[in-house]
Design a protein around this motif. Structure first.
Motif, PDB file in Angstrom:
ATOM      1  N   ILE A   6     -11.346 105.702  65.155  1.00  0.00           N
ATOM      2  CA  ILE A   6     -12.447 106.675  65.134  1.00  0.00           C
ATOM      3  C   ILE A   6     -13.749 105.977  64.797  1.00  0.00           C
ATOM      4  O   ILE A   6     -14.769 106.181  65.466  1.00  0.00           O
ATOM      5  N   PHE A   7     -13.731 105.138  63.759  1.00  0.00           N
ATOM      6  CA  PHE A   7     -14.956 104.441  63.373  1.00  0.00           C
ATOM      7  C   PHE A   7     -15.418 103.481  64.464  1.00  0.00           C
ATOM      8  O   PHE A   7     -16.616 103.359  64.729  1.00  0.00           O
ATOM      9  N   ARG A  45     -14.438 102.595  80.329  1.00  0.00           N
ATOM     10  CA  ARG A  45     -14.042 101.923  79.073  1.00  0.00           C
ATOM     11  C   ARG A  45     -14.441 102.765  77.867  1.00  0.00           C
ATOM     12  O   ARG A  45     -13.655 102.930  76.923  1.00  0.00           O
ATOM     13  N   HIS A  46     -15.664 103.295  77.878  1.00  0.00           N
ATOM     14  CA  HIS A  46     -16.114 104.127  76.756  1.00  0.00           C
ATOM     15  C   HIS A  46     -15.229 105.370  76.619  1.00  0.00           C
ATOM     16  O   HIS A  46     -14.831 105.732  75.506  1.00  0.00           O
ATOM     17  N   LEU A  47     -14.905 106.014  77.737  1.00  0.00           N
ATOM     18  CA  LEU A  47     -14.048 107.201  77.688  1.00  0.00           C
ATOM     19  C   LEU A  47     -12.649 106.851  77.195  1.00  0.00           C
ATOM     20  O   LEU A  47     -12.033 107.629  76.454  1.00  0.00           O
ATOM     21  N   SER A  48     -12.148 105.682  77.552  1.00  0.00           N
ATOM     22  CA  SER A  48     -10.829 105.244  77.080  1.00  0.00           C
ATOM     23  C   SER A  48     -10.819 105.059  75.566  1.00  0.00           C
ATOM     24  O   SER A  48      -9.857 105.456  74.890  1.00  0.00           O
ATOM     25  N   VAL A  49     -11.881 104.465  75.028  1.00  0.00           N
ATOM     26  CA  VAL A  49     -11.977 104.274  73.576  1.00  0.00           C
ATOM     27  C   VAL A  49     -12.057 105.633  72.876  1.00  0.00           C
ATOM     28  O   VAL A  49     -11.395 105.867  71.855  1.00  0.00           O
ATOM     29  N   LEU A  50     -12.854 106.540  73.427  1.00  0.00           N
ATOM     30  CA  LEU A  50     -12.976 107.877  72.834  1.00  0.00           C
ATOM     31  C   LEU A  50     -11.655 108.630  72.890  1.00  0.00           C
ATOM     32  O   LEU A  50     -11.276 109.318  71.930  1.00  0.00           O
ATOM     33  N   ALA A  51     -10.922 108.485  73.984  1.00  0.00           N
ATOM     34  CA  ALA A  51      -9.621 109.140  74.112  1.00  0.00           C
ATOM     35  C   ALA A  51      -8.614 108.538  73.143  1.00  0.00           C
ATOM     36  O   ALA A  51      -7.844 109.266  72.499  1.00  0.00           O
ATOM     37  N   ALA A  53      -9.171 107.288  70.339  1.00  0.00           N
ATOM     38  CA  ALA A  53      -9.521 107.727  68.988  1.00  0.00           C
ATOM     39  C   ALA A  53      -9.260 109.220  68.794  1.00  0.00           C
ATOM     40  O   ALA A  53      -9.429 109.743  67.697  1.00  0.00           O
ATOM     41  N   GLY A  54      -8.868 109.907  69.866  1.00  0.00           N
ATOM     42  CA  GLY A  54      -8.580 111.328  69.761  1.00  0.00           C
ATOM     43  C   GLY A  54      -9.810 112.211  69.792  1.00  0.00           C
ATOM     44  O   GLY A  54      -9.749 113.388  69.447  1.00  0.00           O
ATOM     45  N   MET A  74     -12.003 117.492  63.394  1.00  0.00           N
ATOM     46  CA  MET A  74     -13.006 117.518  62.331  1.00  0.00           C
ATOM     47  C   MET A  74     -14.148 116.554  62.618  1.00  0.00           C
ATOM     48  O   MET A  74     -15.314 116.870  62.367  1.00  0.00           O
ATOM     49  N   VAL A  75     -13.847 115.390  63.169  1.00  0.00           N
ATOM     50  CA  VAL A  75     -14.896 114.416  63.470  1.00  0.00           C
ATOM     51  C   VAL A  75     -15.859 115.004  64.508  1.00  0.00           C
ATOM     52  O   VAL A  75     -17.080 114.875  64.376  1.00  0.00           O
TER      53      VAL A  75
END
Length: 106
Positions: A6-7, A45-51, A53-54, A74-75
């Motif tokens: 997440i971070f 790539r950005h969407l993969s990282v966001l996915a 991280a949930g 919550m985030v």
């Protein structure tokens, strides 16, 4: 999902901007790419990282994959609040709300 993921996801300004843009509507990667000056692989790539991280979920409909914020995260709830006062994300969030109101239902 680990807190580190997440971070890591939130540490990137483009990813925070994508989250702000998804705050009021679901979009395809192509629609996100039209808004940001990034290549399709970079958006992916950005969407993969966001996915990972949930923070976003995706759903394939025909040939398109639609992305949206993960509900009840919550985030994301805290991010939406922070985006309102953020000089970069605030305008993106407001733009997202305007586009969501103008977009016909799918």
């Amino acid at each position: 999902m680990a807190a580190d993921q997440i971070f890591e996801a939130l540490a990137s300004r483009p990813r925070r901007e994508i989250l702000a843009y998804l705050s009021a509507q679901e979009l395809t990667a192509g629609e996100i790419g039209q808004r940001f000056d990034m290549s399709a692989p970079a958006i992916s790539r950005h969407l993969s990282v966001l996915a990972a991280a949930g923070l976003v979920t995706s759903e394939r409909r025909g040939q398109f994959v639609y992305y949206r914020l993960t509900p009840d995260n919550m985030v994301n709830t805290l991010s939406r609040f922070a985006f309102e006062v953020c000089p970069t994300a605030g305008p993106l969030q407001r733009e997202s709300r305007r586009k969501a109101k103008a977009k016909p239902a799918t």
